[in-house]
Scaffold this motif. Sequence first.
Motif, PDB file in Angstrom:
ATOM      1  N   GLU B  70       0.822  -1.215   0.000  1.00 16.67           N
ATOM      2  CA  GLU B  70       0.000   0.000   0.000  1.00 16.67           C
ATOM      3  C   GLU B  70       0.860   1.271   0.000  1.00 16.67           C
ATOM      4  N   SER B  71       2.087   1.136   0.466  1.00 17.53           N
ATOM      5  CA  SER B  71       2.933   2.322   0.642  1.00 17.53           C
ATOM      6  C   SER B  71       3.102   3.096  -0.666  1.00 17.53           C
ATOM      7  N   ARG B  72       3.283   4.387  -0.532  1.00 16.88           N
ATOM      8  CA  ARG B  72       3.486   5.228  -1.717  1.00 16.88           C
ATOM      9  C   ARG B  72       4.840   4.918  -2.369  1.00 16.88           C
ATOM     10  N   TYR B  73       5.793   4.460  -1.554  1.00 13.49           N
ATOM     11  CA  TYR B  73       7.137   4.186  -2.069  1.00 13.49           C
ATOM     12  C   TYR B  73       7.485   2.716  -1.861  1.00 13.49           C
ATOM     13  N   THR B  74       7.907   2.066  -2.912  1.00 10.66           N
ATOM     14  CA  THR B  74       8.200   0.626  -2.802  1.00 10.66           C
ATOM     15  C   THR B  74       9.490   0.258  -3.534  1.00 10.66           C
ATOM     16  N   PHE B  75       9.999  -0.941  -3.222  1.00 10.97           N
ATOM     17  CA  PHE B  75      11.192  -1.454  -3.903  1.00 10.97           C
ATOM     18  C   PHE B  75      11.049  -2.957  -4.071  1.00 10.97           C
ATOM     19  N   GLU B  76      11.894  -3.535  -4.910  1.00 14.38           N
ATOM     20  CA  GLU B  76      11.889  -4.978  -5.114  1.00 14.38           C
ATOM     21  C   GLU B  76      13.332  -5.480  -5.007  1.00 14.38           C
ATOM     22  N   THR B  77      13.482  -6.781  -4.766  1.00 16.43           N
ATOM     23  CA  THR B  77      14.809  -7.367  -4.551  1.00 16.43           C
ATOM     24  C   THR B  77      14.945  -8.662  -5.357  1.00 16.43           C
ATOM     25  N   TRP B  78      16.055  -8.788  -6.120  1.00 16.07           N
ATOM     26  CA  TRP B  78      16.289  -9.973  -6.936  1.00 16.07           C
ATOM     27  C   TRP B  78      17.771 -10.357  -6.912  1.00 16.07           C
ATOM     28  N   VAL B  79      18.028 -11.623  -7.153  1.00 14.91           N
ATOM     29  CA  VAL B  79      19.392 -12.078  -7.425  1.00 14.91           C
ATOM     30  C   VAL B  79      19.552 -12.219  -8.940  1.00 14.91           C
ATOM     31  N   VAL B  80      20.552 -11.562  -9.486  1.00 13.80           N
ATOM     32  CA  VAL B  80      20.807 -11.592 -10.928  1.00 13.80           C
ATOM     33  C   VAL B  80      22.318 -11.678 -11.118  1.00 13.80           C
ATOM     34  N   SER B  81      22.800 -12.694 -11.803  1.00 11.99           N
ATOM     35  CA  SER B  81      24.247 -12.847 -11.957  1.00 11.99           C
ATOM     36  C   SER B  81      24.688 -12.523 -13.383  1.00 11.99           C
ATOM     37  N   ALA B  82      25.615 -11.539 -13.479  1.00 11.18           N
ATOM     38  CA  ALA B  82      26.091 -11.142 -14.815  1.00 11.18           C
ATOM     39  C   ALA B  82      26.800 -12.291 -15.509  1.00 11.18           C
ATOM     40  N   HIS B  83      27.574 -13.040 -14.764  1.00 10.89           N
ATOM     41  CA  HIS B  83      28.427 -14.037 -15.410  1.00 10.89           C
ATOM     42  C   HIS B  83      27.810 -15.430 -15.441  1.00 10.89           C
ATOM     43  N   ARG B  84      26.888 -15.683 -14.545  1.00  8.58           N
ATOM     44  CA  ARG B  84      26.260 -17.006 -14.559  1.00  8.58           C
ATOM     45  C   ARG B  84      24.918 -16.992 -15.281  1.00  8.58           C
ATOM     46  N   THR B  85      24.226 -15.839 -15.252  1.00 11.39           N
ATOM     47  CA  THR B  85      22.940 -15.746 -15.950  1.00 11.39           C
ATOM     48  C   THR B  85      22.875 -14.468 -16.789  1.00 11.39           C
ATOM     49  N   PRO B  86      23.742 -14.374 -17.807  1.00  2.88           N
ATOM     50  CA  PRO B  86      23.804 -13.115 -18.569  1.00  2.88           C
ATOM     51  C   PRO B  86      22.475 -12.743 -19.236  1.00  2.88           C
ATOM     52  N   GLU B  87      21.742 -13.731 -19.684  1.00  4.14           N
ATOM     53  CA  GLU B  87      20.494 -13.402 -20.369  1.00  4.14           C
ATOM     54  C   GLU B  87      19.476 -12.835 -19.379  1.00  4.14           C
ATOM     55  N   LEU B  88      19.445 -13.391 -18.173  1.00  2.53           N
ATOM     56  CA  LEU B  88      18.544 -12.871 -17.142  1.00  2.53           C
ATOM     57  C   LEU B  88      18.892 -11.421 -16.817  1.00  2.53           C
ATOM     58  N   MET B  89      20.190 -11.152 -16.674  1.00  2.00           N
ATOM     59  CA  MET B  89      20.621  -9.786 -16.407  1.00  2.00           C
ATOM     60  C   MET B  89      20.194  -8.842 -17.530  1.00  2.00           C
ATOM     61  N   TYR B  90      20.390  -9.316 -18.753  1.00  2.00           N
ATOM     62  CA  TYR B  90      20.044  -8.465 -19.904  1.00  2.00           C
ATOM     63  C   TYR B  90      18.565  -8.084 -19.868  1.00  2.00           C
ATOM     64  N   THR B  91      17.745  -9.094 -19.627  1.00  2.00           N
ATOM     65  CA  THR B  91      16.304  -8.833 -19.633  1.00  2.00           C
ATOM     66  C   THR B  91      15.891  -7.961 -18.458  1.00  2.00           C
ATOM     67  N   TYR B  92      16.471  -8.230 -17.296  1.00  2.00           N
ATOM     68  CA  TYR B  92      16.124  -7.410 -16.129  1.00  2.00           C
ATOM     69  C   TYR B  92      16.378  -5.930 -16.423  1.00  2.00           C
ATOM     70  N   ALA B  93      17.558  -5.663 -16.976  1.00  3.96           N
ATOM     71  CA  ALA B  93      17.941  -4.264 -17.213  1.00  3.96           C
ATOM     72  C   ALA B  93      17.129  -3.640 -18.341  1.00  3.96           C
ATOM     73  N   GLU B  94      16.898  -4.449 -19.381  1.00  2.00           N
ATOM     74  CA  GLU B  94      16.198  -3.922 -20.558  1.00  2.00           C
ATOM     75  C   GLU B  94      14.737  -3.582 -20.256  1.00  2.00           C
ATOM     76  N   THR B  95      14.139  -4.308 -19.324  1.00  2.00           N
ATOM     77  CA  THR B  95      12.734  -4.091 -19.000  1.00  2.00           C
ATOM     78  C   THR B  95      12.529  -3.172 -17.799  1.00  2.00           C
ATOM     79  N   ALA B  96      13.629  -2.712 -17.198  1.00  2.00           N
ATOM     80  CA  ALA B  96      13.524  -2.006 -15.913  1.00  2.00           C
ATOM     81  C   ALA B  96      12.623  -0.778 -15.989  1.00  2.00           C
ATOM     82  N   ALA B  97      12.853   0.062 -16.984  1.00  2.00           N
ATOM     83  CA  ALA B  97      12.057   1.292 -17.075  1.00  2.00           C
ATOM     84  C   ALA B  97      10.586   0.965 -17.302  1.00  2.00           C
TER      85      ALA B  97
END
Lengths: 210, 210, 210, 210, 210, 210, 210, 210
Positions: B70-97
């Motif tokens: 409900e809070s006006r300000y929120t955050f999220e938390t994930w584990v993303v590995s550049a070297h072990r899961t490069p595709e996951l990192m790519y997608t996380y960053a590309e979709t962030a905005a």
Amino acid sequence: MTTVTDLIDLFEAEAARDRPTEEMPDVGIIMGSDSDLDVMAGSESGRPGAFDALTALGFEECTDYDDPPESRYTFETWVVSAHRTPELMYTYAETAADRGLDVIIAGAGGKSADLPNMTASIAYPLPVIGVPVQEKSVDSVIGMPHGAPLTAVDAGKSYNAALSAVQILARGDDELADRLRSLHDERQTDVATVSWSLHDLGTNAFSDSR
Amino acid sequence: MTTVTDLIDLFEAEAARDRPTEEMPDVGIIMGSDSDLDVMAGSESGRPGAFDALTALGFEECTDYDDPPESRYTFETWVVSAHRTPELMYTYAETAADRGLDVIIAGAGGKSADLPNMTASIAYPLPVIGVPVQEKSVDSVIGMPHGAPLTAVDAGKSYNAALSAVQILARGDDELADRLRSLHDERQTDVATVSWSLHDLGTNAFSDSR
Amino acid sequence: MTTVTDLIDLFEAEAARDRPTEEMPDVGIIMGSDSDLDVMAGSESGRPGAFDALTALGFEECTDYDDPPESRYTFETWVVSAHRTPELMYTYAETAADRGLDVIIAGAGGKSADLPNMTASIAYPLPVIGVPVQEKSVDSVIGMPHGAPLTAVDAGKSYNAALSAVQILARGDDELADRLRSLHDERQTDVATVSWSLHDLGTNAFSDSR
Amino acid sequence: MTTVTDLIDLFEAEAARDRPTEEMPDVGIIMGSDSDLDVMAGSESGRPGAFDALTALGFEECTDYDDPPESRYTFETWVVSAHRTPELMYTYAETAADRGLDVIIAGAGGKSADLPNMTASIAYPLPVIGVPVQEKSVDSVIGMPHGAPLTAVDAGKSYNAALSAVQILARGDDELADRLRSLHDERQTDVATVSWSLHDLGTNAFSDSR
Amino acid sequence: MTTVTDLIDLFEAEAARDRPTEEMPDVGIIMGSDSDLDVMAGSESGRPGAFDALTALGFEECTDYDDPPESRYTFETWVVSAHRTPELMYTYAETAADRGLDVIIAGAGGKSADLPNMTASIAYPLPVIGVPVQEKSVDSVIGMPHGAPLTAVDAGKSYNAALSAVQILARGDDELADRLRSLHDERQTDVATVSWSLHDLGTNAFSDSR
Amino acid sequence: MTTVTDLIDLFEAEAARDRPTEEMPDVGIIMGSDSDLDVMAGSESGRPGAFDALTALGFEECTDYDDPPESRYTFETWVVSAHRTPELMYTYAETAADRGLDVIIAGAGGKSADLPNMTASIAYPLPVIGVPVQEKSVDSVIGMPHGAPLTAVDAGKSYNAALSAVQILARGDDELADRLRSLHDERQTDVATVSWSLHDLGTNAFSDSR
Amino acid sequence: MTTVTDLIDLFEAEAARDRPTEEMPDVGIIMGSDSDLDVMAGSESGRPGAFDALTALGFEECTDYDDPPESRYTFETWVVSAHRTPELMYTYAETAADRGLDVIIAGAGGKSADLPNMTASIAYPLPVIGVPVQEKSVDSVIGMPHGAPLTAVDAGKSYNAALSAVQILARGDDELADRLRSLHDERQTDVATVSWSLHDLGTNAFSDSR
Amino acid sequence: MTTVTDLIDLFEAEAARDRPTEEMPDVGIIMGSDSDLDVMAGSESGRPGAFDALTALGFEECTDYDDPPESRYTFETWVVSAHRTPELMYTYAETAADRGLDVIIAGAGGKSADLPNMTASIAYPLPVIGVPVQEKSVDSVIGMPHGAPLTAVDAGKSYNAALSAVQILARGDDELADRLRSLHDERQTDVATVSWSLHDLGTNAFSDSR
């Protein structure tokens, strides 16, 4: 609970007051956090600090400006953070000379150990001796630019900083100079005694005797 | 068991969805491994982290995109590995905005701490604050080439990274700015209180009182 | 000849004045010495700096508070020394928000590069981006203690610091975000063009063509 | 003018094409900027690089996929920036195996030298040899986390990286192994010749003769 | 009790023998001291090492040349000290190719970590992957001169060195390549699973669940 | 043209020969490359090296084993590369004692400066003094493991290494000891003379006089 | 209690006395503090030191000048502090040759590890081997200026320093040379034995057997 | 030609003489080599040094003990090498107080920069300010052990060391304190003037004007 404003008011009031020199502390010890206390003042379990050197030389700690110690030589101790309480630091340094201090020993840890540096810049021309509380603080403490003087001791060596501060005060003060010499003589005899013991017992017996 | 593909699909679906801004997290916290969690989010036994700073400022953690806090300000938390899961990192960053994030706090350890850097390169122009999880990660995080912006905090200072992230969000948001000031006032009073206590008790009594 | 007092008076007068936001600079660039100018603003013979990034993004420099540039986005440039002019630094930082600044880019050289750090501490919660002017300044700039936020770029990367500053301003400002994207697209095409040229000509011919 | 998209399309088209193995390059040389060329490929005035080692071993550079060199062993050269063109890097690495490459030599400078690391992560299990272009790039290149393999040579040693790449190709290929041995024999004779000359002439005469 | 001469005789006898390739080990693991074993082979309490990577990929350890394991892929393990047993090191490296090895993983600690380097120089053109056993060994391992190839992994990363060694063997061996891919897929799913868990539980609940 | 085999044969022949001690060189100077000569032997434009120290102490260079210099004290100079010519290095060190050498001064550059270390390991118990040719070679040269003795001088100080070598030879040789003292007396008088000159002229006049 | 003056008198009296060479110690071990003893002489729980190497080679410790050990080879051990007892250090070094010492092993810790350096300068031309007691002492010990010889071993390697000292004494002394060779042969057999054991048992069984 | 003995005799004679305080120098500047002069005293082409600071504050150089300058404040300059002329250094320091010096500024280069440290140890309790002449000298100068006081400035900052020395002398001397303040006021006005000029002209015009 004490606020930053309370302390600022206190320092300004002290600076404005016209106390006789002998009632005001000679040496100011400041540190960026009370977690620096073991390094800056020494601790029972660790190596001795500025507190130990000064008291060994007959200095007493001034804990109440209105009721200073009887000793001819005194010091005071405060926590002042450059980055968390910049205004408090500014006032402490700006009022230092008027509050009777002759030399400041300032210690800070971390890689941005700015407290000694900023204190020296603001309290100038009062001499400030910087104590890097951690090894990684050395560069930040020692690296003052051209025209902004500060001298520094090695990481964690607040004991030596206090000796250096007293060397400054001992100029033209034979009693202090004698105390410095006596303290050193004791130290030399300690070295000679252990040296003889090691030689005389031999390495094995000496090791066992420890 | 969750696969990298599951998460990639989730991020892409969220980015495609048309949620109202207030239902999407403002700040994203990512780290290269869950072993970074004590540094990135803080821990009870260690120093506080980004999680602690954000919650102290009234942010709530979003753990379910379909049921945001409900809070006006929120955050999220994930584990993303550049070297072990490069595709996951790519997608996380590309979709962030498109997933509503306004700023990313990215932490990584080791000497090739590429996660903050690659995330900043891909999510650009979204601001990314890099947190070197270890001292040896600082060079790798801070060393972005000309034209590829990223700002960094010191090793392990995810708490400060969160404050910096909120400083960005506080531009033109008086409530957030006030919360930042309040938090700081408390910290200053803590410093002043301990400073007075040290001075007033004197070094020995203060040490004993700890 | 200008004295420190002249500048302090100017900053305080500006802070007291009630100018419309759009007439006040958005970004403040400060540096510890004019010898830092080649790094902080860029130079014709060296690598580009914050000045180049900001002007490439359509910012104009404000050189006269009473006659600001027409551009919607502006910045100002000053020399402020933490260790040689601590009072000037204090006033600059303390008045920054009231003088309309949204973000400060602060650069300093040497091993005690305290200007960015002290400015961030005093101007808080205004965001400050620190630029270590030399490699040896990185530790001092980045090493802020817990609770005192500052973000930093790599040594000499004032160009990137300016991009990061504009990323902050671009939040909720589509025009600025578009300008950031355009600048990046040009950069990417430059890389692709040289890459193709190297591949297509082959190493020897490409080398000869440079 | 070539865009990033042009190159991405090219790599994807090549990967989809069904060229015979012998028409595709064996070794890929990539670098983060054409300013790395002197280190990565060698230069007439500086020390020899990967280009020199490969051509000394009989490799030819492939500059046109549709018109490959006649040599049995070939390589290609591209500029790919991890931080400025992340999508291009991603595609280059992802298509590398399908484009016939057996090993990639990737060089990058700066302190965040992520190109070799990300390329290795994406192209896995294709072997990647990282070349730190500057001394300060070594840590970032070598520091891959557990489970993400990459091997590295010393700063600037792209010549050795090429020898190492050919050592990989020489497994089960007696001709390549013989070429590696011949090149080494020449080097050994060079050392022996100068050694004898120094001994035989004596230090003074040898120095004068240089 | 075994003497250096015993081992030298053994290596020379093996090199002279005419065993079929499939009965000889593919990978040699050597280390300067048995105190390096936890790093080079992994340990139950510490991080996994080369032994763990190779066995995870189906390699078996050859402990008796006359009774090799049944597995298609095998390795052997020895202690060889460059500085304490130089002649043993020389013979090990000189006979490596004739004893069937395709790649050597050599680890050494200390600041003069010469074992990988000398082994690479003597066994050339056989590829050698150097493993600095301690952080302070990195410079010595990686710093080979022009013309003397060796590739290195980061301090203590013998697990990655083994993956790199298998990447070399996997060229033209689809089964090994598939095993490398499978191992990596498991690792990626591990990351994704913990990432989802952290996100879904939220920081506090996730921390408590560990 | 000289091959490695030629030199190996030469060293072995010399070792087998039964020359009188006084016809064989006392000190061996070796270096990894002739590019180390300016550091190892000194140069006219740079700082003096081992060659200069030895000749100042009356040593002559032996350039022909069959026609040794008349001087009572002699030395020889060779290029020997640990990584490019390991077999040559092995033979040089293994035959050193039989070829009459009493002490070896071995210099190497780069980060894997193994020549002094391997030479010391092989020539043991003959004393070897290591000279790191570059600052970055110090760690590699000095870091010998437990049980493998080598002593080192600072980077580039081959002059001092030669003095140390002669200190070893001077044990029980009063003439050499006297030569060492005379050389030192001259150096002391040089210091005293310039000191007096600086004091007597004053800083300005002295500076102008240089 | 022993004073510095007592020891100075002792050293001067010994130097003036005319003892036969065989009654005077050959090797002097000095250290800046008795806290250096574990490094300089070795300890039961830690790594062996100079004391262990010398006694393993048949040296006995001389603990009473008037009652020297029967052994043909002897050494003595003292604590001498450069910075706390400069006069004692001066006298120790100045009288060393006259007191029969052939070589001095001097260890010091901290970043200003001046004891080995000053001892070498004063005792010249007597050879001095410096032992940096801590890693951070290496630079200070090794960095002697042009013309002031000292050789050094790696941090903490007093065992190796003792071997190097005996290598000096072994010149022209076949018995000592043989002892050095025997000690080394034992070490080599230890390496070979553990190597065979690791190979023969295999990694798992060997690990379990430790 | 002057010998070390000449200078030792001079210092001892001066110490024995009973000159009035005002005829003896207040500050002693010493350095390990005349090659340190540009750093220790400043040079026309380089940055200013201790000589420049002292003369700017009205000190005159004493070049003849029998004909001292008329100024109330004076200093002297000598070359003294710890490692090449240890006896000269010992005498200089031991006689310093008796020769009227109140503070010594001692500079040394290299990694074993022992001159300031040994001088401080011997001249104690006279205060000594150490100047590391090179960056690599900092550790050696600052690292004094517990109980041996010395304060240091940053590498090459002999100008600041002189300011610090005068801060010591200025205690209870209002004229010197005023001179220190005046010099600082000029420096501050210089900063303010260039700051205004940069702001007022704007970056481009200011750059062109330089």
